[in-house]
Design a protein around this motif. Structure first.
Motif, PDB file in Angstrom:
ATOM      1  N   TYR A   2       0.765  -0.878  -0.225  1.00  9.24           N
ATOM      2  CA  TYR A   2       0.052  -0.231  -0.093  1.00  9.24           C
ATOM      3  C   TYR A   2       0.951   1.246   0.065  1.00  9.24           C
ATOM      4  CZ  TYR A   2      -3.435  -3.288   1.270  1.00  9.24           C
ATOM      5  OH  TYR A   2      -4.332  -4.053   0.392  1.00  9.24           O
ATOM      6  N   GLU A   3       0.112   1.840  -1.134  1.00  8.75           N
ATOM      7  CA  GLU A   3       1.153   3.666   0.018  1.00  8.75           C
ATOM      8  C   GLU A   3       0.711   4.860   0.865  1.00  8.75           C
ATOM      9  OE1 GLU A   3       0.208   7.053  -3.517  1.00  8.75           O
ATOM     10  OE2 GLU A   3      -0.903   5.489  -4.201  1.00  8.75           O
ATOM     11  N   ILE A   4      -0.148   3.964   2.052  1.00  8.93           N
ATOM     12  CA  ILE A   4      -0.710   4.416   3.213  1.00  8.93           C
ATOM     13  C   ILE A   4      -1.779   3.778   3.683  1.00  8.93           C
ATOM     14  CG2 ILE A   4      -1.123   6.321   4.327  1.00  8.93           C
ATOM     15  CD1 ILE A   4      -1.695   7.642   1.169  1.00  8.93           C
ATOM     16  N   ALA A   5      -1.339   2.810   4.881  1.00  7.99           N
ATOM     17  CA  ALA A   5      -1.968   2.130   6.567  1.00  7.99           C
ATOM     18  C   ALA A   5      -2.343   3.118   7.284  1.00  7.99           C
ATOM     19  CB  ALA A   5      -1.157   0.791   6.504  1.00  7.99           C
ATOM     20  N   ILE A   6      -3.555   3.026   7.760  1.00  6.42           N
ATOM     21  CA  ILE A   6      -4.038   3.625   8.430  1.00  6.42           C
ATOM     22  C   ILE A   6      -4.135   2.853   9.876  1.00  6.42           C
ATOM     23  CG2 ILE A   6      -5.574   5.565   9.288  1.00  6.42           C
ATOM     24  CD1 ILE A   6      -5.873   6.505   6.551  1.00  6.42           C
ATOM     25  N   VAL A   7      -4.182   2.858  11.159  1.00 10.87           N
ATOM     26  CA  VAL A   7      -3.983   1.898  11.752  1.00 10.87           C
ATOM     27  C   VAL A   7      -4.759   2.647  13.145  1.00 10.87           C
ATOM     28  CG1 VAL A   7      -2.990   0.798  14.300  1.00 10.87           C
ATOM     29  CG2 VAL A   7      -1.458   0.971  12.234  1.00 10.87           C
ATOM     30  N   GLY A   8      -6.499   2.485  12.671  1.00 13.04           N
ATOM     31  CA  GLY A   8      -7.217   3.044  13.389  1.00 13.04           C
ATOM     32  C   GLY A   8      -8.693   3.641  12.946  1.00 13.04           C
ATOM     33  N   ALA A   9      -9.961   2.811  12.809  1.00 11.62           N
ATOM     34  CA  ALA A   9     -11.018   3.430  12.186  1.00 11.62           C
ATOM     35  C   ALA A   9     -11.331   4.202  13.169  1.00 11.62           C
ATOM     36  CB  ALA A   9     -11.582   2.576  11.456  1.00 11.62           C
ATOM     37  N   GLY A  10     -10.960   5.452  13.920  1.00 10.63           N
ATOM     38  CA  GLY A  10     -12.133   5.996  14.885  1.00 10.63           C
ATOM     39  C   GLY A  10     -11.804   7.394  13.957  1.00 10.63           C
ATOM     40  N   ALA A  11     -12.081   8.935  14.467  1.00 18.66           N
ATOM     41  CA  ALA A  11     -12.506  10.098  14.032  1.00 18.66           C
ATOM     42  C   ALA A  11     -11.152  10.065  13.258  1.00 18.66           C
ATOM     43  CB  ALA A  11     -12.887  10.389  15.242  1.00 18.66           C
ATOM     44  N   SER A  12      -9.933   9.706  13.878  1.00 18.20           N
ATOM     45  CA  SER A  12      -8.936  10.928  12.509  1.00 18.20           C
ATOM     46  C   SER A  12      -8.759   9.707  11.260  1.00 18.20           C
ATOM     47  CB  SER A  12      -7.378  11.295  14.040  1.00 18.20           C
ATOM     48  OG  SER A  12      -7.288  10.095  14.541  1.00 18.20           O
ATOM     49  N   GLY A  13      -8.247   8.927  11.801  1.00 19.56           N
ATOM     50  CA  GLY A  13      -8.162   8.039  11.182  1.00 19.56           C
ATOM     51  C   GLY A  13      -9.483   7.729   9.660  1.00 19.56           C
ATOM     52  N   LEU A  14     -10.609   8.320   9.604  1.00 16.01           N
ATOM     53  CA  LEU A  14     -11.415   7.659   8.791  1.00 16.01           C
ATOM     54  C   LEU A  14     -11.566   8.888   8.560  1.00 16.01           C
ATOM     55  CD1 LEU A  14     -14.203   6.012  11.103  1.00 16.01           C
ATOM     56  CD2 LEU A  14     -13.339   5.190   9.063  1.00 16.01           C
ATOM     57  N   MET A  15     -10.976  10.378   9.168  1.00 17.97           N
ATOM     58  CA  MET A  15     -11.313  11.472   8.156  1.00 17.97           C
ATOM     59  C   MET A  15     -10.048  11.836   7.119  1.00 17.97           C
ATOM     60  SD  MET A  15     -12.358  14.636   7.534  1.00 17.97           S
ATOM     61  CE  MET A  15     -13.864  15.961   8.650  1.00 17.97           C
ATOM     62  N   LEU A  16      -8.807  10.779   7.854  1.00 20.23           N
ATOM     63  CA  LEU A  16      -7.845  11.261   6.873  1.00 20.23           C
ATOM     64  C   LEU A  16      -8.082   9.921   5.341  1.00 20.23           C
ATOM     65  CD1 LEU A  16      -4.787  11.998   5.936  1.00 20.23           C
ATOM     66  CD2 LEU A  16      -4.333   9.649   7.084  1.00 20.23           C
ATOM     67  N   ALA A  17      -8.270   8.721   5.605  1.00 25.32           N
ATOM     68  CA  ALA A  17      -9.369   8.170   4.859  1.00 25.32           C
ATOM     69  C   ALA A  17      -9.999   9.091   3.881  1.00 25.32           C
ATOM     70  CB  ALA A  17      -9.634   6.776   5.702  1.00 25.32           C
ATOM     71  N   SER A  18     -10.524   9.400   4.013  1.00 26.56           N
ATOM     72  CA  SER A  18     -12.030   9.957   3.709  1.00 26.56           C
ATOM     73  C   SER A  18     -11.181  11.485   2.231  1.00 26.56           C
ATOM     74  CB  SER A  18     -12.733  10.730   4.519  1.00 26.56           C
ATOM     75  OG  SER A  18     -12.866  11.741   4.556  1.00 26.56           O
ATOM     76  N   GLN A  19     -10.528  11.754   2.957  1.00 29.52           N
ATOM     77  CA  GLN A  19      -9.628  13.349   2.023  1.00 29.52           C
ATOM     78  C   GLN A  19      -8.645  12.366   1.284  1.00 29.52           C
ATOM     79  OE1 GLN A  19     -10.274  15.839   2.867  1.00 29.52           O
ATOM     80  NE2 GLN A  19     -11.939  14.708   4.214  1.00 29.52           N
ATOM     81  N   LEU A  20      -8.280  11.220   1.169  1.00 27.64           N
ATOM     82  CA  LEU A  20      -7.115  10.283   0.391  1.00 27.64           C
ATOM     83  C   LEU A  20      -7.882   9.486  -0.962  1.00 27.64           C
ATOM     84  CD1 LEU A  20      -4.852   9.722   2.515  1.00 27.64           C
ATOM     85  CD2 LEU A  20      -4.587  11.619   1.717  1.00 27.64           C
ATOM     86  N   LYS A  21      -8.615   9.771  -1.726  1.00 31.89           N
ATOM     87  CA  LYS A  21      -9.760   9.637  -2.981  1.00 31.89           C
ATOM     88  C   LYS A  21      -8.486   8.420  -3.891  1.00 31.89           C
ATOM     89  CE  LYS A  21     -13.828  10.626  -1.490  1.00 31.89           C
ATOM     90  NZ  LYS A  21     -14.925   9.025  -1.041  1.00 31.89           N
ATOM     91  N   LYS A  22      -7.367   8.973  -4.336  1.00 29.47           N
ATOM     92  CA  LYS A  22      -6.267   8.492  -5.603  1.00 29.47           C
ATOM     93  C   LYS A  22      -5.245   7.849  -4.764  1.00 29.47           C
ATOM     94  CE  LYS A  22      -7.400  12.791  -8.267  1.00 29.47           C
ATOM     95  NZ  LYS A  22      -7.665  14.132  -8.965  1.00 29.47           N
ATOM     96  N   HIS A  23      -5.319   7.641  -3.827  1.00 32.56           N
ATOM     97  CA  HIS A  23      -3.749   6.711  -2.895  1.00 32.56           C
ATOM     98  C   HIS A  23      -4.869   5.651  -2.619  1.00 32.56           C
ATOM     99  CE1 HIS A  23      -1.263  10.108  -2.217  1.00 32.56           C
ATOM    100  NE2 HIS A  23      -3.007  10.666  -2.217  1.00 32.56           N
ATOM    101  N   ASN A  24      -3.380   4.285  -3.441  1.00 30.21           N
ATOM    102  CA  ASN A  24      -3.853   2.869  -2.985  1.00 30.21           C
ATOM    103  C   ASN A  24      -3.796   2.690  -1.098  1.00 30.21           C
ATOM    104  OD1 ASN A  24      -4.282   0.548  -2.400  1.00 30.21           O
ATOM    105  ND2 ASN A  24      -1.469  -0.227  -3.708  1.00 30.21           N
ATOM    106  N   ILE A  25      -4.564   2.926  -0.742  1.00 32.68           N
ATOM    107  CA  ILE A  25      -5.296   2.990   1.277  1.00 32.68           C
ATOM    108  C   ILE A  25      -5.343   2.097   1.636  1.00 32.68           C
ATOM    109  CG2 ILE A  25      -6.975   4.658   0.940  1.00 32.68           C
ATOM    110  CD1 ILE A  25      -5.831   5.953   3.434  1.00 32.68           C
ATOM    111  N   CYS A  26      -5.409   1.457   3.143  1.00 32.04           N
ATOM    112  CA  CYS A  26      -5.977   0.016   4.021  1.00 32.04           C
ATOM    113  C   CYS A  26      -6.114   0.936   4.764  1.00 32.04           C
ATOM    114  CB  CYS A  26      -4.907  -1.282   4.005  1.00 32.04           C
ATOM    115  SG  CYS A  26      -3.680  -0.840   4.827  1.00 32.04           S
ATOM    116  N   LEU A  27      -7.194   0.480   5.884  1.00 30.04           N
ATOM    117  CA  LEU A  27      -7.627   0.762   6.901  1.00 30.04           C
ATOM    118  C   LEU A  27      -7.711  -0.256   8.255  1.00 30.04           C
ATOM    119  CD1 LEU A  27     -10.581   3.331   7.304  1.00 30.04           C
ATOM    120  CD2 LEU A  27      -8.444   3.291   8.731  1.00 30.04           C
ATOM    121  N   ILE A  28      -6.891  -0.791   9.024  1.00 27.27           N
ATOM    122  CA  ILE A  28      -6.734  -1.509  10.521  1.00 27.27           C
ATOM    123  C   ILE A  28      -7.285  -1.551  11.397  1.00 27.27           C
ATOM    124  CG2 ILE A  28      -5.097  -3.365  11.048  1.00 27.27           C
ATOM    125  CD1 ILE A  28      -2.431  -2.589   9.217  1.00 27.27           C
TER     126      ILE A  28
END
Length: 377
Positions: A2-28
């Motif tokens: 992945y380009e970006i991995a985010i650990v945590g699907a709470g407020a900050s993790g979800l907001m970040l993920a919502s902004q990165l539409k053009k990236h190969n990204i995962c949430l853990i």
């Protein structure tokens, strides 16, 4: 990878993920579903921000907090929410200036829609992270995930029932970060023997004023079987260190002016009779007719405006809404939330040593830190 991995699907993790539409990204995420802390917040109505946000509402480095909040203000957040079909409103009966949503579920639904592009690893616990040849390897209880950039948005130690753990602090320590002392915050206080009378009032709430350190709060004080809670106590727990704090149980009133006629003290004071009787017992004063009180007894009663006590401790992480302390912000780039000790490693929200008061301030900081990161990642 992945380009970006985010650990945590709470407020900050979800907001970040919502902004990165053009990236190969995962949430853990350790939970079965995203946004579980959002779900229980504000009595399931999500106290999402506050009309009065400033760096003075936070414990932490004021300059750091001010810079982060400036990147994405409460007005910016409200615009973002409105645009995505969520329309929070201020509820003046609860905490001053706080915006509440109709339900927490609408916030979670919004982020579900905004993160359809993201690969989500649910029920997945991060155990360790390694960094070799400019690649992070995230070791989980299920598999290994490789990523170029790693964002830690795993929150603090509060709400262990929702999967809270020390993993964010463990990863920060591994990469050389200092962790400032962690403590439960926005939590009730246990009391010492002199205040055991609080327990006899369990379930009763009154409006009061509290002073702690150089702060004062006005609002609801709730007596509990362990001691005391309610909004003013939760806020006090953020600033209390050791030593005394004080209550004014009759704010904006003068007790001397109320003690007139032959009525009993408990009948003259505009407080629940249960409370007055317990208070009188605690200061060793009989509930007698007001006109029978002498000057010494009246002076004793004036303690009601400045009742001092030292909490024995607090209710602990299982009852705390947030964790105070955390990753030292001197070691974080305020513009991007990137570690100053490890390239391509970022920290957001509650795991940082920034803690807001009750009333939407912690959600605001979580979202603001996520936007800062998104704009610079």
């Amino acid at each position: 990878m992945y380009e970006i991995a985010i650990v945590g699907a709470g407020a900050s993790g979800l907001m970040l993920a919502s902004q990165l539409k053009k990236h190969n990204i995962c949430l853990i995420e350790t939970n079965e579903k995203i946004g579980q802390k959002i779900k229980v917040s504000g009595g399931a109505k999500c106290n999402i921000t506050n009309n009065l946000v400033s760096c003075d509402n936070y414990l932490g480095d004021k300059k750091f907090v001010k810079e982060v909040l400036k990147n994405f203000t409460n007005e910016d957040l409200l615009t973002f929410l409105n645009k995505n079909g969520v329309n929070p409103k201020i509820n003046p009966k609860l905490i001053k200036g706080t915006y509440f949503c109709k339900t927490s579920a609408e916030v979670i639904d919004m982020f579900t829609r905004l993160t359809t592009h993201v690969k989500k690893y649910m029920n997945t616990k991060v155990i360790d992270v390694n960094y070799v040849d400019e690649v992070f390897t995230i070791i989980t209880n299920k598999n290994q995930i490789k990523t170029k950039k790693l964002v830690i948005a795993s929150g603090g130690l509060s709400y262990t029932t929702l999967g809270a753990s020390s993993i964010g602090f463990d990863i920060a320590s591994k990469f050389g970060h200092n962790i400032n002392t962690l403590n439960p915050a926005l939590v009730g206080f246990t009391v010492q023997k002199e205040q055991f009378w609080f327990k006899n009032l369990s379930g009763l709430s009154i409006m009061a004023k509290v002073k702690v350190e150089n702060k004062s709060f006005y609002g609801s004080l709730l007596f509990a079987h362990k001691g005391c809670s309610g909004p003013i106590i939760l806020n006090s727990s953020l600033y209390w260190k050791k030593g005394k704090m004080s209550f004014d149980f009759l704010p904006d009133k003068k007790i001397k002016k109320l003690l007139i006629g032959n009525a009993l003290i408990s009948s003259r004071l505009p407080l629940p009779k249960r409370f007055v009787q317990e208070f009188l017992t605690s200061i060793e004063l009989e509930d007698k007719p007001c006109n029978k009180l002498n000057e010494q007894e009246i002076k004793k009663l004036e303690i009601i405006h400045n009742y001092e006590f030292s909490p024995a401790g607090n209710f602990g992480y299982t009852k705390a809404e947030v964790t105070k302390g955390g990753i030292c912000t001197d070691e974080i780039d305020v513009k991007s939330m990137q570690s100053l000790k490890q390239k391509d490693l970022y920290f957001l929200g509650e795991c940082l040593d920034v803690t807001g008061e009750l009333g939407g301030y912690n959600f605001q900081f979580a979202f603001s830190s996520a936007i800062s990161c998104a704009r610079n990642i």
